[in-house]
Design a protein around this motif. Sequence first.
Motif, PDB file in Angstrom:
ATOM      1  N   GLU A 128       0.819  -1.202   0.000  1.00 48.58           N
ATOM      2  CA  GLU A 128       0.000   0.000   0.000  1.00 48.58           C
ATOM      3  C   GLU A 128       0.858   1.259   0.000  1.00 48.58           C
ATOM      4  O   GLU A 128       1.737   1.437   0.849  1.00 48.58           O
ATOM      5  N   GLY A 129       0.618   2.105  -0.976  1.00 49.53           N
ATOM      6  CA  GLY A 129       1.330   3.380  -1.056  1.00 49.53           C
ATOM      7  C   GLY A 129       2.709   3.294  -1.683  1.00 49.53           C
ATOM      8  O   GLY A 129       3.372   4.321  -1.848  1.00 49.53           O
ATOM      9  N   LYS A 130       3.171   2.081  -2.058  1.00 51.33           N
ATOM     10  CA  LYS A 130       4.490   1.920  -2.666  1.00 51.33           C
ATOM     11  C   LYS A 130       4.296   1.431  -4.106  1.00 51.33           C
ATOM     12  O   LYS A 130       3.803   0.322  -4.333  1.00 51.33           O
ATOM     13  N   PHE A 131       4.701   2.258  -5.075  1.00 54.73           N
ATOM     14  CA  PHE A 131       4.431   1.971  -6.474  1.00 54.73           C
ATOM     15  C   PHE A 131       5.713   1.596  -7.217  1.00 54.73           C
ATOM     16  O   PHE A 131       6.764   2.192  -6.993  1.00 54.73           O
ATOM     17  N   SER A 132       5.592   0.615  -8.088  1.00 54.79           N
ATOM     18  CA  SER A 132       6.733   0.155  -8.879  1.00 54.79           C
ATOM     19  C   SER A 132       6.317   0.094 -10.348  1.00 54.79           C
ATOM     20  O   SER A 132       5.411  -0.661 -10.717  1.00 54.79           O
ATOM     21  N   PHE A 133       6.997   0.873 -11.190  1.00 53.30           N
ATOM     22  CA  PHE A 133       6.673   0.942 -12.612  1.00 53.30           C
ATOM     23  C   PHE A 133       7.764   0.343 -13.490  1.00 53.30           C
ATOM     24  O   PHE A 133       7.701   0.456 -14.709  1.00 53.30           O
ATOM     25  N   ASP A 134       8.770  -0.297 -12.891  1.00 53.24           N
ATOM     26  CA  ASP A 134       9.938  -0.734 -13.665  1.00 53.24           C
ATOM     27  C   ASP A 134       9.563  -1.645 -14.835  1.00 53.24           C
ATOM     28  O   ASP A 134       9.999  -1.420 -15.971  1.00 53.24           O
ATOM     29  N   ASP A 135       8.785  -2.678 -14.576  1.00 53.47           N
ATOM     30  CA  ASP A 135       8.449  -3.636 -15.635  1.00 53.47           C
ATOM     31  C   ASP A 135       7.608  -2.993 -16.725  1.00 53.47           C
ATOM     32  O   ASP A 135       7.845  -3.193 -17.926  1.00 53.47           O
ATOM     33  N   LEU A 136       6.619  -2.197 -16.332  1.00 52.53           N
ATOM     34  CA  LEU A 136       5.761  -1.549 -17.321  1.00 52.53           C
ATOM     35  C   LEU A 136       6.527  -0.471 -18.087  1.00 52.53           C
ATOM     36  O   LEU A 136       6.322  -0.300 -19.302  1.00 52.53           O
ATOM     37  N   ASP A 137       7.418   0.234 -17.408  1.00 53.21           N
ATOM     38  CA  ASP A 137       8.269   1.221 -18.089  1.00 53.21           C
ATOM     39  C   ASP A 137       9.080   0.550 -19.194  1.00 53.21           C
ATOM     40  O   ASP A 137       9.227   1.089 -20.296  1.00 53.21           O
ATOM     41  N   TRP A 138       9.609  -0.626 -18.878  1.00 57.80           N
ATOM     42  CA  TRP A 138      10.431  -1.356 -19.851  1.00 57.80           C
ATOM     43  C   TRP A 138       9.591  -1.746 -21.070  1.00 57.80           C
ATOM     44  O   TRP A 138      10.035  -1.600 -22.209  1.00 57.80           O
ATOM     45  N   GLN A 139       8.385  -2.234 -20.844  1.00 58.70           N
ATOM     46  CA  GLN A 139       7.510  -2.624 -21.955  1.00 58.70           C
ATOM     47  C   GLN A 139       7.185  -1.419 -22.846  1.00 58.70           C
ATOM     48  O   GLN A 139       7.223  -1.512 -24.077  1.00 58.70           O
ATOM     49  N   ILE A 180     -12.047   2.920  -2.649  1.00 54.06           N
ATOM     50  CA  ILE A 180     -11.287   4.081  -2.163  1.00 54.06           C
ATOM     51  C   ILE A 180      -9.788   3.822  -2.302  1.00 54.06           C
ATOM     52  O   ILE A 180      -9.017   4.692  -2.720  1.00 54.06           O
ATOM     53  N   ALA A 181      -9.363   2.580  -1.975  1.00 55.03           N
ATOM     54  CA  ALA A 181      -7.942   2.238  -2.056  1.00 55.03           C
ATOM     55  C   ALA A 181      -7.445   2.219  -3.491  1.00 55.03           C
ATOM     56  O   ALA A 181      -6.244   2.402  -3.749  1.00 55.03           O
ATOM     57  N   LEU A 182      -8.338   1.998  -4.434  1.00 59.36           N
ATOM     58  CA  LEU A 182      -7.964   1.928  -5.841  1.00 59.36           C
ATOM     59  C   LEU A 182      -7.556   3.285  -6.396  1.00 59.36           C
ATOM     60  O   LEU A 182      -6.719   3.375  -7.306  1.00 59.36           O
ATOM     61  N   ARG A 183      -8.132   4.342  -5.858  1.00 56.76           N
ATOM     62  CA  ARG A 183      -7.945   5.674  -6.444  1.00 56.76           C
ATOM     63  C   ARG A 183      -6.492   6.154  -6.437  1.00 56.76           C
ATOM     64  O   ARG A 183      -6.033   6.714  -7.444  1.00 56.76           O
ATOM     65  N   PRO A 184      -5.742   5.986  -5.349  1.00 55.97           N
ATOM     66  CA  PRO A 184      -4.333   6.431  -5.405  1.00 55.97           C
ATOM     67  C   PRO A 184      -3.524   5.714  -6.477  1.00 55.97           C
ATOM     68  O   PRO A 184      -2.656   6.323  -7.111  1.00 55.97           O
ATOM     69  N   LEU A 186      -4.741   4.530  -9.377  1.00 56.53           N
ATOM     70  CA  LEU A 186      -5.127   5.124 -10.652  1.00 56.53           C
ATOM     71  C   LEU A 186      -4.440   6.469 -10.862  1.00 56.53           C
ATOM     72  O   LEU A 186      -3.915   6.757 -11.942  1.00 56.53           O
ATOM     73  N   ALA A 187      -4.451   7.283  -9.812  1.00 59.91           N
ATOM     74  CA  ALA A 187      -3.823   8.608  -9.906  1.00 59.91           C
ATOM     75  C   ALA A 187      -2.325   8.483 -10.159  1.00 59.91           C
ATOM     76  O   ALA A 187      -1.754   9.236 -10.968  1.00 59.91           O
ATOM     77  N   ALA A 188      -1.679   7.521  -9.483  1.00 62.92           N
ATOM     78  CA  ALA A 188      -0.237   7.344  -9.643  1.00 62.92           C
ATOM     79  C   ALA A 188       0.112   6.909 -11.071  1.00 62.92           C
ATOM     80  O   ALA A 188       1.084   7.402 -11.665  1.00 62.92           O
ATOM     81  N   VAL A 189      -0.663   5.998 -11.632  1.00 66.37           N
ATOM     82  CA  VAL A 189      -0.404   5.531 -13.001  1.00 66.37           C
ATOM     83  C   VAL A 189      -0.588   6.673 -13.998  1.00 66.37           C
ATOM     84  O   VAL A 189       0.237   6.879 -14.893  1.00 66.37           O
ATOM     85  N   ILE A 190      -1.659   7.425 -13.843  1.00 61.58           N
ATOM     86  CA  ILE A 190      -1.938   8.517 -14.778  1.00 61.58           C
ATOM     87  C   ILE A 190      -0.858   9.596 -14.684  1.00 61.58           C
ATOM     88  O   ILE A 190      -0.382  10.103 -15.706  1.00 61.58           O
ATOM     89  N   ARG A 191      -0.466   9.937 -13.459  1.00 67.90           N
ATOM     90  CA  ARG A 191       0.595  10.943 -13.303  1.00 67.90           C
ATOM     91  C   ARG A 191       1.904  10.453 -13.921  1.00 67.90           C
ATOM     92  O   ARG A 191       2.631  11.223 -14.559  1.00 67.90           O
TER      93      ARG A 191
END
Length: 206
Positions: A128-139, A180-184, A186-191
């Motif tokens: 919760e609250g910790k986001f990792s985009f490494d794999d998707l960034d690579w794709q 409610i937990a889903l919203r952060p 979604l916001a993190a991915v869009i940002r």
Amino acid sequence: VGSLMFAGAVSLANPALVDATSNVQYIILFFLAWILAHERFRGKVLIGKLAAAALIAVGLGWLSLGAYASSLPPVNPTRPIVWGVTFSQKFSQELGLDWRENFRAVLEDLHLARLRLIAYWDKIEPEEGKFSFDDLDWQIAEARSRGIPVVLAIGMKLPRWPECHIPGWAAALSPEEREIALRPYLAAVIRHYQNEKTIFMWQVEN
């Protein structure tokens, strides 16, 4: 007058549809007798009349949809169609494959015009609250280097079984708390990807 109106209706629509609408009179008579004339319908008689009214309504609806479909313009067989594929990192891993090699093979061998990638919630936010985009960034970077436009799917309901990809920490939440937990996420991915030109379309929920 009724005969003239019936003939006029037949000239405008499918005769079977027009003829079927005459069955509406039975529904009207049934309710008028029940409500205004206080005729008593009970037991099997009532069930039978209600079932008949329901069948007439369903039949009219079916015929109406058919008539509407036949009024639509025909599909142009020469219209331009752009084909693409969906790549699922999770499914590739479940098959026991090296998902990165699998992904490169898909891009190089299939000569894609479009590609749908998936921002799985349980992979993007494993804690919760910790986001990792490494794999998707690579794709996305691999797609960008080949000039392949990307549709990015985000949300809780996403491609591949199970449809709802929920991180372990959110699994025990109530549906309202989970929304409610889903919203952060979604916001993190869009940002994170709001300025990524390779993404030409977003798909929210599956």
